[in-house]
Scaffold this motif. Structure first.
Motif, PDB file in Angstrom:
ATOM      1  N   LEU A 195       9.588  -2.732   8.116  1.00 10.18           N
ATOM      2  CA  LEU A 195       8.302  -2.441   7.485  1.00 10.18           C
ATOM      3  C   LEU A 195       8.132  -0.934   7.258  1.00 10.18           C
ATOM      4  CD1 LEU A 195       5.933  -4.160   6.546  1.00 10.18           C
ATOM      5  CD2 LEU A 195       4.811  -3.673   8.729  1.00 10.18           C
ATOM      6  N   HIS A 196       8.486  -0.159   8.280  1.00  7.08           N
ATOM      7  CA  HIS A 196       8.276   1.284   8.193  1.00  7.08           C
ATOM      8  C   HIS A 196       9.299   1.972   7.299  1.00  7.08           C
ATOM      9  CE1 HIS A 196       5.869   0.958  12.153  1.00  7.08           C
ATOM     10  NE2 HIS A 196       5.079   0.842  11.092  1.00  7.08           N
ATOM     11  N   ALA A 197      10.310   1.250   6.886  1.00  5.57           N
ATOM     12  CA  ALA A 197      11.250   1.805   5.910  1.00  5.57           C
ATOM     13  C   ALA A 197      10.614   1.848   4.516  1.00  5.57           C
ATOM     14  CB  ALA A 197      12.523   0.965   5.873  1.00  5.57           C
ATOM     15  N   LEU A 198       9.480   1.173   4.379  1.00  7.96           N
ATOM     16  CA  LEU A 198       8.780   1.150   3.089  1.00  7.96           C
ATOM     17  C   LEU A 198       7.557   2.080   3.154  1.00  7.96           C
ATOM     18  CD1 LEU A 198       8.837  -2.736   2.635  1.00  7.96           C
ATOM     19  CD2 LEU A 198      10.453  -1.076   1.693  1.00  7.96           C
ATOM     20  N   LYS A 199       7.244   2.666   2.010  1.00  8.55           N
ATOM     21  CA  LYS A 199       6.164   3.662   1.961  1.00  8.55           C
ATOM     22  C   LYS A 199       4.807   2.971   1.783  1.00  8.55           C
ATOM     23  CE  LYS A 199       4.835   7.734  -0.689  1.00  8.55           C
ATOM     24  NZ  LYS A 199       5.102   8.493  -1.899  1.00  8.55           N
ATOM     25  N   PRO A 200       3.805   3.300   2.648  1.00 10.70           N
ATOM     26  CA  PRO A 200       2.477   2.712   2.458  1.00 10.70           C
ATOM     27  C   PRO A 200       1.867   3.203   1.138  1.00 10.70           C
ATOM     28  CG  PRO A 200       2.519   4.128   4.403  1.00 10.70           C
ATOM     29  CD  PRO A 200       3.867   4.205   3.784  1.00 10.70           C
ATOM     30  N   VAL A 201       1.334   2.279   0.390  1.00  6.15           N
ATOM     31  CA  VAL A 201       0.790   2.626  -0.933  1.00  6.15           C
ATOM     32  C   VAL A 201      -0.727   2.547  -0.933  1.00  6.15           C
ATOM     33  CG1 VAL A 201       0.712   1.957  -3.370  1.00  6.15           C
ATOM     34  CG2 VAL A 201       2.875   1.881  -2.102  1.00  6.15           C
ATOM     35  N   LYS A 202      -1.252   1.431  -0.451  1.00  2.00           N
ATOM     36  CA  LYS A 202      -2.721   1.319  -0.396  1.00  2.00           C
ATOM     37  C   LYS A 202      -3.128   0.223   0.574  1.00  2.00           C
ATOM     38  CE  LYS A 202      -3.387  -1.998  -4.149  1.00  2.00           C
ATOM     39  NZ  LYS A 202      -4.092  -2.306  -5.390  1.00  2.00           N
ATOM     40  N   LYS A 203      -4.406   0.300   0.968  1.00  3.65           N
ATOM     41  CA  LYS A 203      -4.972  -0.767   1.791  1.00  3.65           C
ATOM     42  C   LYS A 203      -5.807  -1.654   0.892  1.00  3.65           C
ATOM     43  CE  LYS A 203      -5.011   1.808   6.149  1.00  3.65           C
ATOM     44  NZ  LYS A 203      -3.802   1.185   6.652  1.00  3.65           N
ATOM     45  N   THR A 204      -5.792  -2.937   1.149  1.00  4.85           N
ATOM     46  CA  THR A 204      -6.498  -3.875   0.295  1.00  4.85           C
ATOM     47  C   THR A 204      -6.900  -5.106   1.119  1.00  4.85           C
ATOM     48  OG1 THR A 204      -6.347  -5.144  -1.758  1.00  4.85           O
ATOM     49  CG2 THR A 204      -4.325  -4.968  -0.466  1.00  4.85           C
ATOM     50  N   ARG A 205      -7.350  -6.148   0.466  1.00  2.00           N
ATOM     51  CA  ARG A 205      -7.693  -7.387   1.167  1.00  2.00           C
ATOM     52  C   ARG A 205      -7.034  -8.561   0.453  1.00  2.00           C
ATOM     53  NH1 ARG A 205     -11.137  -7.048   5.212  1.00  2.00           N
ATOM     54  NH2 ARG A 205     -11.693  -9.261   5.204  1.00  2.00           N
ATOM     55  N   VAL A 206      -6.524  -9.479   1.268  1.00  2.00           N
ATOM     56  CA  VAL A 206      -5.888 -10.681   0.735  1.00  2.00           C
ATOM     57  C   VAL A 206      -6.341 -11.863   1.574  1.00  2.00           C
ATOM     58  CG1 VAL A 206      -3.701 -11.869   0.323  1.00  2.00           C
ATOM     59  CG2 VAL A 206      -3.862  -9.410  -0.023  1.00  2.00           C
ATOM     60  N   LEU A 207      -6.774 -12.917   0.930  1.00  2.00           N
ATOM     61  CA  LEU A 207      -7.236 -14.112   1.649  1.00  2.00           C
ATOM     62  C   LEU A 207      -8.256 -13.744   2.726  1.00  2.00           C
ATOM     63  CD1 LEU A 207      -3.804 -15.991   2.053  1.00  2.00           C
ATOM     64  CD2 LEU A 207      -5.605 -16.473   0.389  1.00  2.00           C
ATOM     65  N   ASP A 208      -9.148 -12.852   2.383  1.00  2.00           N
ATOM     66  CA  ASP A 208     -10.208 -12.404   3.285  1.00  2.00           C
ATOM     67  C   ASP A 208      -9.695 -11.669   4.514  1.00  2.00           C
ATOM     68  OD1 ASP A 208     -12.391 -13.105   1.845  1.00  2.00           O
ATOM     69  OD2 ASP A 208     -12.508 -15.152   2.679  1.00  2.00           O
ATOM     70  N   ARG A 209      -8.524 -11.093   4.389  1.00  5.62           N
ATOM     71  CA  ARG A 209      -7.966 -10.340   5.514  1.00  5.62           C
ATOM     72  C   ARG A 209      -7.563  -8.947   5.039  1.00  5.62           C
ATOM     73  NH1 ARG A 209      -6.163 -13.785   9.762  1.00  5.62           N
ATOM     74  NH2 ARG A 209      -6.557 -15.964   9.235  1.00  5.62           N
ATOM     75  N   SER A 210      -7.578  -8.013   5.982  1.00  2.00           N
ATOM     76  CA  SER A 210      -7.088  -6.672   5.666  1.00  2.00           C
ATOM     77  C   SER A 210      -5.598  -6.747   5.382  1.00  2.00           C
ATOM     78  CB  SER A 210      -7.309  -5.730   6.849  1.00  2.00           C
ATOM     79  OG  SER A 210      -8.687  -5.618   7.095  1.00  2.00           O
ATOM     80  N   ALA A 211      -5.178  -5.986   4.382  1.00  2.00           N
ATOM     81  CA  ALA A 211      -3.765  -5.993   4.016  1.00  2.00           C
ATOM     82  C   ALA A 211      -3.333  -4.579   3.664  1.00  2.00           C
ATOM     83  CB  ALA A 211      -3.527  -6.926   2.841  1.00  2.00           C
ATOM     84  N   GLU A 212      -2.059  -4.354   3.779  1.00  2.07           N
ATOM     85  CA  GLU A 212      -1.496  -3.039   3.483  1.00  2.07           C
ATOM     86  C   GLU A 212      -0.318  -3.242   2.541  1.00  2.07           C
ATOM     87  OE1 GLU A 212      -0.855   0.422   6.515  1.00  2.07           O
ATOM     88  OE2 GLU A 212       0.908  -0.858   6.558  1.00  2.07           O
ATOM     89  N   LEU A 213      -0.354  -2.548   1.423  1.00  2.00           N
ATOM     90  CA  LEU A 213       0.731  -2.661   0.454  1.00  2.00           C
ATOM     91  C   LEU A 213       1.753  -1.565   0.725  1.00  2.00           C
ATOM     92  CD1 LEU A 213       1.845  -4.031  -2.123  1.00  2.00           C
ATOM     93  CD2 LEU A 213       0.618  -2.295  -3.439  1.00  2.00           C
ATOM     94  N   ARG A 214       3.003  -1.961   0.824  1.00  2.00           N
ATOM     95  CA  ARG A 214       4.098  -1.012   1.050  1.00  2.00           C
ATOM     96  C   ARG A 214       5.168  -1.238   0.002  1.00  2.00           C
ATOM     97  NH1 ARG A 214       5.039   1.520   6.115  1.00  2.00           N
ATOM     98  NH2 ARG A 214       3.187   1.438   7.435  1.00  2.00           N
ATOM     99  N   LYS A 215       5.785  -0.151  -0.435  1.00  2.00           N
ATOM    100  CA  LYS A 215       6.829  -0.262  -1.449  1.00  2.00           C
ATOM    101  C   LYS A 215       8.013   0.616  -1.077  1.00  2.00           C
ATOM    102  CE  LYS A 215       3.951  -1.286  -5.503  1.00  2.00           C
ATOM    103  NZ  LYS A 215       3.593  -0.866  -6.873  1.00  2.00           N
ATOM    104  N   GLY A 216       9.143   0.266  -1.620  1.00  2.00           N
ATOM    105  CA  GLY A 216      10.330   1.088  -1.385  1.00  2.00           C
ATOM    106  C   GLY A 216      11.518   0.554  -2.149  1.00  2.00           C
TER     107      GLY A 216
END
Lengths: 232, 533
Positions: A126-147
């Motif tokens: 997970l940490h090998a990917l760069k955090p891009v933004k925080k958001t919500r999915v299915l009424d839950r907190s979510a974090e988008l990461r890309k790499g």
């Protein structure tokens, strides 16, 4: 294509994983959940068809179980009191389990990472990917990461409160693979339950090492024929 | 011959007479001639031992066909520093040899159940059946019908005659080969009660081992297969996985309770602590299923487990206390599994270990009173091909006489001496490994850890051409030799297997024989042949 084959393609970007014995982490803090995922593989090329498959994922302390949407096939990993991990493929229609004996795992270079099994990704990956933004999915907190790993563009939408991905998208020149969470609920509340451990214990069990000596066994014949049919 | 190392005269004699060579001297033509002549002279001095045997040890290399013996002989010799071809495994030094026709009543290429039944009952039967005749249907669940058709085994006859009896295997002790000696059932897979169909009255194989009730029961049983002996409410002591018995019986406890001076062990430390003089009944179950391949045993076993040689020695030390003698069956059970996986290295190293066990038995017994037989139940589609030069590494690429590089096929690619006609080493892409050479261990990829289960593929794509092979790759322990026909598991083969024998009545093995003759030689050796079956 079975679930684990699909996931191997999807997660091929992952970093080398740890052996089960090296992990002191416990999964006891992870909530018991029942998830429905959908996976889709879209190969590049005019005549290659997109394949889509839905499947279930259940997690509770010491157990991870998956199952095809039709309920015919699944897998189960159980962590025993002394830290060993028992892995079985489940053929529910035939009430049969193919088991991979602990003794054969080191020989076969099998080393299960329990945390990764429970979360599909470990923290290193997970940490090998760069955090891009925080958001919500299915009424839950979510974090988008890309790499980008091994020439693949990877995108993970991570649910930190349950330590599971809401989606994983992997793209390269050969195509696009996607895993997407469709529904998640507490295990106690779900309508679609995992197959009970007791029930699985009553399945016929076949040691994977015995396949070569079971050429006349109707189940073994059927499994091989089924797979051949699906792959050719 | 340029690459042929030199042998001494004495050594070449030894080569042909005993098969041991380590010298670097090249033999002269007269050395070969003289050594050959000496072998004939020695053969003329062979005196058939017409006495009855006090003891019989039957060694079975599961799947140990003639090509496996040859390749293991070369591999073993090369490990010792020689060319390899001149080497002899311990059992190849036994004086008598025959070939065994392995077909069963209904199979041209058989499985281990009817072949072992033939060896231990004197009667051929149908596939999957253990020590029952051909007239009872496959998977017959009715105990009365099974009992009406059961065949008395040499182990049962020996025990009835007051001898001690033992079974040793690297497979589950309930697997077909060991099971045929003590159990009677129409499905070799009914190893535990959880394997039986609903309503079956025939007892499972594990229960038959423990409940064997002739003259105080079986004396020694050493191998794998723990989970079918413990109830599902109990957990395995080594790995913590659940037992498999539905009936609630703990057969390991039953073994202790049923027998006098009985012990149950499940790891090497306990095994080593067993005093044969103070133990009359020993049950050792060292893994939940099969025990490790010899190549992996020490490195990978969690709790430690004895080798086949160590189990054989311990068994003999316990059994030999009986002045009436003993019958012992020892199986190298995982030669077969390695072949099914298409992995020559593990098949050869397990064959080496079987040879070591035979050597240990030879050292512990007197050839005048102990009949030792070494054979196989069936062969495998394992071949030794090409025209490699003398001393070419048996696991390596074929390199011809005088050549400085490996021989090439008509595609211009090198190839190995050892191959399989079918199986898992097919070079098309499988569902587990990409196109090209395959390995016993599916590489520990950074993927979803659902399990690298070795290379037991469920599907292949067609291969295009052949891979470019190099020696370090093909000589690695995990390399899977190439196959022509892609299968999920390599198969048995139908050609004859060898019977090696020494001791009382060993000379009765001669020519090409039906496999069931092995029983009749053993019965003759024990003086049981004239008694009612």
């Amino acid at each position: 294509m079975k679930i684990f084959d699909f996931l191997k393609i999807l997660f091929s970007f992952s970093l080398p994983w740890l052996s089960a014995s090296s992990l002191a982490n416990s999964d006891s803090q992870l909530p018991e959940v029942a998830c429905r995922y959908e996976m889709k593989v879209t190969p590049h090329g005019k005549f290659k068809a997109t394949s889509t498959k839905a499947w279930f994922f259940w997690r509770k302390p010491g157990m991870v179980q998956t199952q095809d949407a039709d309920g015919h096939y699944g897998e189960i990993w159980q962590r025993t009191a002394n830290g060993s991990i028992q892995y079985r493929k489940l053929y529910h229609v035939d009430k049969t389990a193919i088991e991979y004996m602990p003794a054969d795992m080191p020989t076969n270079n099998m080393s299960f990472d329990w945390i990764k099994l429970s979360s599909m990704l470990d923290q290193q990956e997970l940490h090998a990917l760069k955090p891009v933004k925080k958001t919500r999915v299915l009424d839950r907190s979510a974090e988008l990461r890309k790499g980008k790993v091994d020439n693949r563009d990877i995108e993970v939408l991570w649910l930190p409160d349950v330590s599971l991905p809401a989606s994983i998208i992997s793209k390269d020149k050969t195509g696009r693979a996607e895993l997407r969470l469709i529904a998640i609920e507490p295990l106690s509340a779900t309508h679609r339950k995992p197959v009970d451990i007791e029930e699985i214990a009553n399945y016929r069990h076949i040691d994977a090492a015995d396949f070569g000596d079971m050429e006349n066994d109707p189940f073994v014949k059927k499994v091989m024929a089924f797979t051949e049919h699906h792959n050719h | 011959m340029q690459l042929l190392k030199k042998f001494s005269v004495a050594t070449i004699s030894s080569v042909l007479a005993t098969g041991i060579v380590q010298s670097a001297e090249e033999p002269a033509p007269e050395d070969w001639f003289n050594a050959g002549r000496q072998t004939v002279i020695d053969a003329g001095h062979l005196n058939p031992n017409e006495k009855h045997a006090k003891n019989i040890i039957l060694f079975v290399g599961d799947g140990m066909g003639v090509s496996t013996v040859t390749a293991a002989r070369i591999y073993d010799g090369q490990q010792k520093g020689g060319h390899g071809e001149e080497n002899s495994l311990s059992f190849e030094k036994l004086p008598y040899l025959a070939l065994s026709k392995t077909y069963s009543v209904d199979q041209q290429t058989p499985d281990s159940a009817p072949t072992m039944t033939a060896m231990v009952t004197g009667v051929k039967t149908i596939g999957d059946s253990l020590s029952v005749n051909q007239f009872v249907a496959h998977s017959e669940p009715d105990a009365n019908i099974v009992n009406a058709n059961k065949l008395t085994t040499i182990l049962e006859r020996a025990k009835s005659d007051g001898m001690s009896v033992g079974i040793v295997s690297t497979a589950r002790i309930t697997h077909a080969t060991p099971a045929a000696t003590y159990a009677h059932t129409t499905n070799r897979d009914w190893e535990g009660d959880s394997d039986l169909p609903a309503g079956a009255t025939v007892p499972d194989i594990a229960a038959q081992l423990i409940d064997f009730n002739i003259n105080g029961g079986i004396d020694v049983a050493l191998g794998g297969g723990r989970t079918r002996f413990i109830p599902k409410t109990a957990t395995d002591p080594e790995y913590g996985i659940a037992g498999k018995r539905k009936d609630g019986r703990d057969l390991t406890a039953d073994w202790i309770n049923k027998h006098n001076n009985a012990r149950y062990v499940w790891n090497k430390e306990q095994f080593d602590a067993i005093d044969p003089n103070a133990t009359d009944h020993l049950l050792g179950l060292f893994e939940p299923s099969h025990v490790h391949y010899e190549a992996d045993r020490i490195a990978h076993d969690k709790a430690g487990e004895p080798s086949l040689t160590e189990m054989t020695r311990k068994a003999i030390d316990i059994l030999k206390k009986n002045k009436n003698g003993y019958f012992l069956m020892v199986e190298g059970g995982r030669i077969d599994h390695a072949h099914h996986s298409g992995n020559a290295y593990r098949a050869l190293t397990d064959t080496q270990q079987l040879a070591a066990a035979v050597q240990a038995a030879m050292e512990k017994t007197n050839t005048k009173e102990t009949l030792i037989i070494v054979t196989a139940d069936h062969s495998h589609v394992f071949t030794i091909g090409g025209y490699p030069q003398r001393g070419n590494p048996i696991l390596g690429l074929t390199q011809g006489v005088g050549a400085s590089s490996p021989d090439l096929d008509m595609l211009g690619l090198p190839y190995t001496t050892l191959n399989y006609a079918n199986g898992t080493g097919y070079t098309g892409a499988s569902n587990l490994q990409p196109a090209g050479s395959k390995t016993f261990t599916t590489p520990n990829t950074a993927s979803w850890p659902s399990g690298s289960e070795g290379h037991n593929p469920a599907s292949f794509s067609p291969a295009f051409g052949r891979p470019l092979l190099v020696n370090p790759q093909v000589q690695a322990p995990d390399y899977l030799q190439e196959t022509i026909i892609p299968l999920g598991a390599e198969t048995h083969a139908a050609e004859d297997v060898a019977i090696f024998a020494g001791g009382p009545k060993a000379h009765l093995f001669h020519g090409v024989m039906e496999q069931n003759v092995i029983y009749h030689v053993m019965a003759e050796a024990l003086g049981l042949a004239e008694q009612r079956r």
